[in-house]
Design a protein around this motif. Structure first.
Motif, PDB file in Angstrom:
ATOM      1  N   TYR A   1       0.874  -1.140   0.161  1.00 19.97           N
ATOM      2  CA  TYR A   1       0.138   0.229  -0.089  1.00 19.97           C
ATOM      3  C   TYR A   1       0.982   1.286   0.131  1.00 19.97           C
ATOM      4  O   TYR A   1       0.349   2.257  -0.687  1.00 19.97           O
ATOM      5  N   TYR A   2       2.039   1.342   0.705  1.00 23.80           N
ATOM      6  CA  TYR A   2       2.748   2.349   0.608  1.00 23.80           C
ATOM      7  C   TYR A   2       3.502   2.542  -0.965  1.00 23.80           C
ATOM      8  O   TYR A   2       3.237   3.891  -1.395  1.00 23.80           O
TER       9      TYR A   2
ATOM     10  N   HIS B   1       0.154  -3.574   5.920  1.00 23.59           N
ATOM     11  CA  HIS B   1      -1.469  -2.895   5.994  1.00 23.59           C
ATOM     12  C   HIS B   1      -2.360  -4.296   6.286  1.00 23.59           C
ATOM     13  O   HIS B   1      -3.187  -4.524   6.929  1.00 23.59           O
ATOM     14  N   SER B   2      -1.748  -5.452   5.113  1.00 24.42           N
ATOM     15  CA  SER B   2      -2.484  -6.707   5.110  1.00 24.42           C
ATOM     16  C   SER B   2      -2.371  -7.351   6.402  1.00 24.42           C
ATOM     17  O   SER B   2      -3.338  -8.189   7.129  1.00 24.42           O
TER      18      SER B   2
ATOM     19  N   ARG C   1      -1.607  -6.345   9.473  1.00 25.64           N
ATOM     20  CA  ARG C   1      -2.165  -5.697  10.590  1.00 25.64           C
ATOM     21  C   ARG C   1      -3.668  -5.821  10.356  1.00 25.64           C
ATOM     22  O   ARG C   1      -4.593  -6.094  11.641  1.00 25.64           O
ATOM     23  N   HIS C   2      -4.592  -6.166   9.094  1.00 25.07           N
ATOM     24  CA  HIS C   2      -5.787  -6.600   9.021  1.00 25.07           C
ATOM     25  C   HIS C   2      -5.934  -7.871   9.502  1.00 25.07           C
ATOM     26  O   HIS C   2      -6.823  -8.313  10.279  1.00 25.07           O
TER      27      HIS C   2
ATOM     28  N   ASN D   1       2.977   0.006  11.379  1.00 23.59           N
ATOM     29  CA  ASN D   1       2.221   0.334  10.269  1.00 23.59           C
ATOM     30  C   ASN D   1       2.323   1.912  10.303  1.00 23.59           C
ATOM     31  O   ASN D   1       2.627   2.455   9.165  1.00 23.59           O
TER      32      ASN D   1
END
Lengths: 284, 266
Positions: free
Chosen positions: A116-117, A215-216, A218-219, A248
């Motif tokens: 995502y970054y 991010h994934s 963390r999800h 994150n």
């Protein structure tokens, strides 16, 4: 009071890259493009070499794990004992260099490409979509914009790249651990450490920091739940989510530092293997 | 600071307009809204500007200052070189009513499309209970002052003309606050994917950069929603696990929702 007519309602530009910003908004995308391009050029060159990726006991992270090797130590290849599957297979296409990195790099490349970054970084700096905030996109209005809901739908598979990245963190820590043990020509092992050991240990740690802030991840560890504790007592998943959230929050920093360091690690091992620099260590 | 500053303000309405430069006396500590109000009082009584609290909490004075979406009441004049004119424009993403005032009613229409908070069954004693650590996450989203700077800077709304397909960051924040709420049982994921268009967002983070309340819109709202959509629609492993959990009765199933005017926005 003076009047200067302008054609656009609100005075906003609709031209590609049009903006009323007077600051140097282009500096960020320019540095990002330069940094990412520099890394891609170096990594591609290094991956195509197929040599000088090993200098006992150091293995370049671009080439880890070594699946196949020729075992030619003189040209900086890993010893046969280091390869998971031994010698190069006969089915390997002749037009491809005998480089273990070609089998490895697609996985971290997929992880970073769908990150995502990095998506933000290259959408801005390469696609100009938009190049900076409140700056008109490079190609606005040419066709209906669909974002990541059409051609770029594959970005949703980032979590699968993450699964491989987690495996690579373990492998790179093993490489760093292995870099504490020098394998002598007589077959004995000597415990010690060198600058290369620190380089590889730092590399594994930085890549772990980058991966743990995904991010994934963390999800998956907890963010997907609406109720992280339910009764107010922090569960292990809640703690994991908090930890992943800490990483994150600094994901961009980890992304850049780990990117630079993994290339530096390869360069360090390469230069030691080529004999251009001497590794300071406790063995020699 | 003191002396005078030049403000280059866009003046006009739906039929057209132009930039007009005003020179006005300024004092130390003044913000852009102060200078605009002084110009309005002393030189241009018909200058239209929307403002209210002058404390960065009502979200009324959103405009574009030197090309960036900002709250005029929170933008100090000394941010800019003293000799240069400061360019002030209305928001780009919304139609101009007059001068610096835009019609942001499209946003309220989007808000009404979102199915409101729907709590599940009460505890046996008739109460609703939730733990603080479970609502910390959604309380960040309650800081939103609805200034619509994030909507204005979002290139999908601002430059791509896709208001038909994407509700914008502000409403992704509201959707996230509802979806992550520990007591809410409504299932908005089909709407988030299709009608509200989360897939259009390419996470370039401008919404987060301009948020005056420093809400981590991209990291904490939009990306988690994207990941929930991936769980439901694109990840075969999660779909399988979800199906198994459903069979075991381990996870309460959310109630399907249809898009439409909501009775009471949360």
């Amino acid at each position: 009071m003076s009047i200067a007519p302008l054609p656009r309602l609100g005075g906003h530009s609709t031209e590609p890259l049009g903006t009323a910003r007077a600051d140097r908004w282009w500096v960020g995308p320019l540095f990002t493009a330069a940094g990412l391009s520099g890394f891609v050029v170096y990594a591609t060159w290094a991956a195509l070499q197929g040599a000088h990726y090993y200098a006992e006991p150091y293995l370049s992270p671009f080439y880890s794990p070594v699946l196949f090797t020729s075992g030619e130590l003189a040209s900086g290849n890993a010893p046969l004992a280091h390869a998971w599957f031994g010698q190069w297979p006969s089915w390997w296409p002749g037009w491809l260099p005998l480089s273990p990195a070609l089998l490895i790099l697609p996985f971290p490349a997929a992880f970073r490409f769908t990150c995502y970054y990095y998506r933000k970084a290259y959408y801005r700096s390469f696609a100009g979509s938009p190049p900076a905030c409140a700056v008109s996109p490079l190609m606005a209005g040419r066709r209906p914009y669909r974002g990541e809901s059409s051609l770029l739908l594959f970005q949703n598979l980032h979590r699968y790249a993450l699964y491989f990245a987690l495996i690579f963190v373990v492998i790179l820590y093993y490489d760093a651990f292995r870099a504490f043990f020098y394998h002598r020509p007589d077959g004995s092992w000597q415990f010690g450490a060198g600058v290369g050991t620190l380089v590889l240990l730092t590399n594994a740690t930085l890549l772990a920091g980058y991966t743990f802030g995904c991010h994934s991840l963390r999800h998956l560890v907890g963010g997907r739940l609406d109720c992280l504790s339910c009764d107010g007592r922090p569960t292990p998943r809640f703690r994991l989510w908090r930890l992943a959230s800490w990483f994150n929050g600094r994901h961009m920093l980890w992304a850049w530092v780990s990117l630079f360091w993994v290339a530096f690690s390869d360069l360090y091992v390469r230069l030691v293997s080529m004999g251009w620099i001497t590794d300071l260590n406790t063995w020699n | 600071m003191g002396g005078e500053r030049t403000l280059r303000i866009w003046r006009g309405d739906a039929s057209g307009g132009q930039f007009v430069s005003y020179r006005t006396p300024v004092e130390e500590g003044m913000v852009v809204l102060d200078a605009i109000l002084r110009i309005q009082a002393e030189q241009a009584n018909d200058l239209a500007v929307r403002w209210n609290c002058k404390a960065g909490k009502c979200g009324s004075c959103s405009m574009e200052i030197e090309g960036r979406p900002r709250l005029a009441c929170m933008t100090r004049l000394n941010l800019y070189p003293p000799e240069a004119a400061i360019t002030v424009q209305p928001l780009k993403a919304f139609p101009v009513i007059k001068d610096l005032v835009t019609d942001v009613s499209w946003n309220y229409e989007q808000n009404r499309r979102i199915p409101p908070f729907q709590p599940g069954a009460r505890d046996p004693d008739g109460q609703y209970r939730m733990a603080q650590c479970d609502v910390d996450r959604v309380q960040e989203f309650r800081k939103c002052i609805e200034c619509f700077l994030c909507q204005d800077v979002c290139h999908i709304l601002r430059d791509r003309e896709r208001k038909d397909a994407f509700v914008g960051p502000r409403f992704m924040v509201r959707l996230a606050s509802l979806e992550m709420h520990p007591l809410d049982v409504a299932d908005r994921l089909p709407l988030i994917k299709e009608a509200f268009g989360v897939g259009l967002c390419n996470i370039t983070r401008c919404c987060t950069e301009v948020c005056p309340e420093h809400i981590q819109i991209t990291d904490n709202a939009i990306i988690p929603l994207k990941e929930r959509v991936v769980d439901r629609y694109y990840d075969p492993i999660q779909r399988l696990l979800g199906w198994l959990r459903g069979r075991r009765g381990g996870t309460a199933r959310k109630l399907p929702m249809s898009q439409g005017p909501a009775s009471a926005p949360a």
